[in-house]
Design a protein around this motif. Structure first.
Motif, short mmCIF file in Angstrom:
data_model
loop_
_atom_site.label_atom_id
_atom_site.label_comp_id
_atom_site.label_asym_id
_atom_site.label_seq_id
_atom_site.Cartn_x
_atom_site.Cartn_y
_atom_site.Cartn_z
N VAL A 105 -91.03 5.74 -18.39
CA VAL A 105 -90.92 6.72 -17.09
C VAL A 105 -90.96 8.00 -17.30
N CYS A 106 -91.05 8.60 -18.67
CA CYS A 106 -91.15 9.94 -19.08
C CYS A 106 -92.46 10.37 -18.40
N PRO A 107 -92.50 11.40 -17.37
CA PRO A 107 -93.94 11.93 -17.16
C PRO A 107 -94.49 13.11 -17.57
N THR A 108 -93.81 13.58 -18.69
CA THR A 108 -94.41 14.72 -19.65
C THR A 108 -94.64 14.41 -20.96
N GLY A 109 -94.35 13.07 -21.27
CA GLY A 109 -94.59 12.91 -22.83
C GLY A 109 -93.64 13.38 -23.56
N ALA A 110 -92.25 14.00 -23.38
CA ALA A 110 -91.31 14.50 -24.09
C ALA A 110 -90.75 13.38 -24.94
N LEU A 111 -90.82 12.25 -24.48
CA LEU A 111 -90.24 11.22 -25.37
C LEU A 111 -91.44 10.49 -26.02
N CYS B 67 -86.47 16.17 -15.38
CA CYS B 67 -86.62 15.32 -14.43
C CYS B 67 -85.60 14.32 -14.25
N GLY B 68 -85.07 13.76 -15.33
CA GLY B 68 -83.80 13.03 -15.57
C GLY B 68 -84.31 11.44 -15.30
N TYR B 69 -85.59 11.23 -14.99
CA TYR B 69 -86.00 9.73 -14.88
C TYR B 69 -85.36 8.81 -16.16
N CYS B 70 -85.51 9.31 -17.35
CA CYS B 70 -85.26 8.65 -18.55
C CYS B 70 -83.61 7.96 -18.33
N VAL B 71 -82.91 9.01 -17.57
CA VAL B 71 -81.44 8.63 -17.64
C VAL B 71 -81.20 7.24 -17.09
N PRO B 72 -81.52 7.00 -15.85
CA PRO B 72 -81.08 5.76 -15.11
C PRO B 72 -82.17 4.56 -15.93
N ALA B 73 -83.16 4.90 -16.61
CA ALA B 73 -84.08 3.93 -17.05
C ALA B 73 -83.56 3.35 -18.39
N CYS B 74 -82.66 4.16 -19.06
CA CYS B 74 -81.86 3.48 -20.47
C CYS B 74 -80.89 2.32 -19.94
N PRO B 75 -81.20 0.86 -20.56
CA PRO B 75 -80.14 -0.02 -20.40
C PRO B 75 -78.88 0.14 -21.11
N TYR B 76 -78.65 1.18 -22.03
CA TYR B 76 -77.35 1.28 -22.44
C TYR B 76 -76.49 2.53 -22.10
N GLY B 77 -77.32 3.36 -21.16
CA GLY B 77 -76.62 4.36 -20.47
C GLY B 77 -76.45 5.49 -21.68
N VAL B 78 -77.47 5.69 -22.74
CA VAL B 78 -77.33 6.59 -23.80
C VAL B 78 -77.69 7.94 -23.04
N ILE B 79 -78.79 8.10 -22.61
CA ILE B 79 -79.53 9.28 -22.44
C ILE B 79 -78.64 10.16 -21.40
N ASP B 80 -78.66 11.34 -21.66
CA ASP B 80 -77.97 12.39 -20.69
C ASP B 80 -78.50 13.55 -20.70
N ARG B 81 -78.25 14.48 -19.75
CA ARG B 81 -78.98 15.74 -19.48
C ARG B 81 -77.56 16.92 -19.63
N ARG B 82 -77.98 18.03 -20.36
CA ARG B 82 -77.00 19.27 -20.53
C ARG B 82 -76.89 19.82 -19.02
N GLU B 83 -75.79 20.00 -18.77
CA GLU B 83 -75.53 20.88 -17.35
C GLU B 83 -76.11 22.21 -17.42
N ARG B 84 -76.14 22.86 -18.74
CA ARG B 84 -76.70 24.15 -18.84
C ARG B 84 -78.20 24.38 -18.39
N ASP B 85 -78.98 23.24 -18.81
CA ASP B 85 -80.37 23.70 -18.60
C ASP B 85 -81.09 22.18 -17.82
N VAL C 6 -87.69 9.67 -29.86
CA VAL C 6 -87.12 11.04 -30.00
C VAL C 6 -87.54 11.90 -28.82
N VAL C 7 -86.63 12.75 -28.09
CA VAL C 7 -87.13 13.59 -26.97
C VAL C 7 -87.25 14.92 -27.62
N GLN C 8 -88.48 15.43 -27.04
CA GLN C 8 -88.96 16.61 -27.73
C GLN C 8 -88.48 17.65 -26.39
#
Length: 263
Positions: free
Chosen positions: A97-103, A121-139, A112-114
């Motif tokens: 689901v990553c649109p930029t190739g960051a993963l 965009c946060g698309y990877c967050v709900p895509a993870c079946p384990y709920g692992v990926i998260d975004r930092r509030e700062r950026d 790995v996330v670059q």
């Protein structure tokens, strides 16, 4: 390459958490004592790439007579410790689901996330079946375990495995780790622990096996893990085919209508 985490010998020291933060320069995520648990970090997140979960199984016992008759207090009957981490799925939906190739998938098999390419965009967050990926509030950018990709490039094992004092976290070729894990489970069964089981070690499971798998002493749900994880993007190819077919059909209808109107 991957992780085998043997929870049966985890002592909950959190040395892996500290080593992970130190090596990867991960910011503080609060360390708030929640009163309901001795665990002071809570869960995996953008600023917690290794998390030692304290599963404290409690039973209710009657309080002393000096307290109210109906008051009860909790007594911890059993402690289960588990150092959780990104599973680095063989079939990783976050990559789909990553649109930029960051993963991206590294030459070692890890995901790995670059951060410099992530657009938040946060698309990877709900895509993870384990709920692992998260975004930092700062950026808003996504972060997770890299399996110490930089250390592997230098021929070193990940910081968490290096710091673990009991070898609960083991790092190496996945085939070797799986064979070692099977032997460990058989040994525990022979020692009277039939509840011991492997989680994420089967290449035939819903995510094609995990690059980080575990030996558990209870059902996965007890550890907060999904019992039957699946690739959340498994239906995407069929959906795209259906959408393409629908678009072609619609185009045909519009074309036929246009030709008829010309007549």
């Amino acid at each position: 390459m991957g992780f085998f985490t043997d929870t049966s010998i985890c002592i909950g020291c959190k040395a892996c958490e500290v080593a992970c933060k130190e090596w990867n320069d991960i910011p503080d995520d609060g360390f708030v004592f929640r009163a309901t648990s001795y665990d002071n970090t809570g869960s995996l997140g953008a600023s917690t790439w290794r998390h030692v979960a304290f599963i404290e199984e409690r039973s209710l016992v009657r309080a002393g007579e000096e307290q109210a008759d109906d008051q009860e207090t909790g007594s911890i009957d059993r402690w289960l410790m588990s150092s959780d981490v990104c599973k680095h799925c063989t079939h990783a939906a976050c990559l789909d689901v990553c649109p930029t190739g960051a993963l991206f998938r590294t030459e070692f098999g890890s995901v790995v996330v670059q951060a410099d390419i992530c657009n938040g965009c946060g698309y990877c967050v709900p895509a993870c079946p384990y709920g692992v990926i998260d975004r930092r509030e700062r950026d808003g950018r996504a972060f997770k375990c890299t399996m110490c990709y930089d250390r592997q490039l230098g021929g070193l094992e990940p910081a968490c495995a290096k710091a673990c004092p009991t070898d609960s976290i083991q790092f190496g070729p996945l085939d070797e780790l799986r064979a070692r894990a099977e032997e460990r489970v058989e040994r525990l069964h022979a020692e009277g622990m039939p509840e011991a089981r492997l989680y994420g070690a089967d290449p035939g499971d819903g995510v094609g096996g995990d690059g980080a798998f575990f030996l558990l002493l209870d059902e996965p749900e007890v550890y907060g893990l999904p019992p039957d994880p699946v690739v959340t993007t498994r239906d995407l190819p069929g959906m795209w085919r259906w959408a393409a077919g629908a678009a072609l059909s619609l185009t045909g209808v519009v074309a036929m209508s246009f030709l008829r109107s010309k007549r």
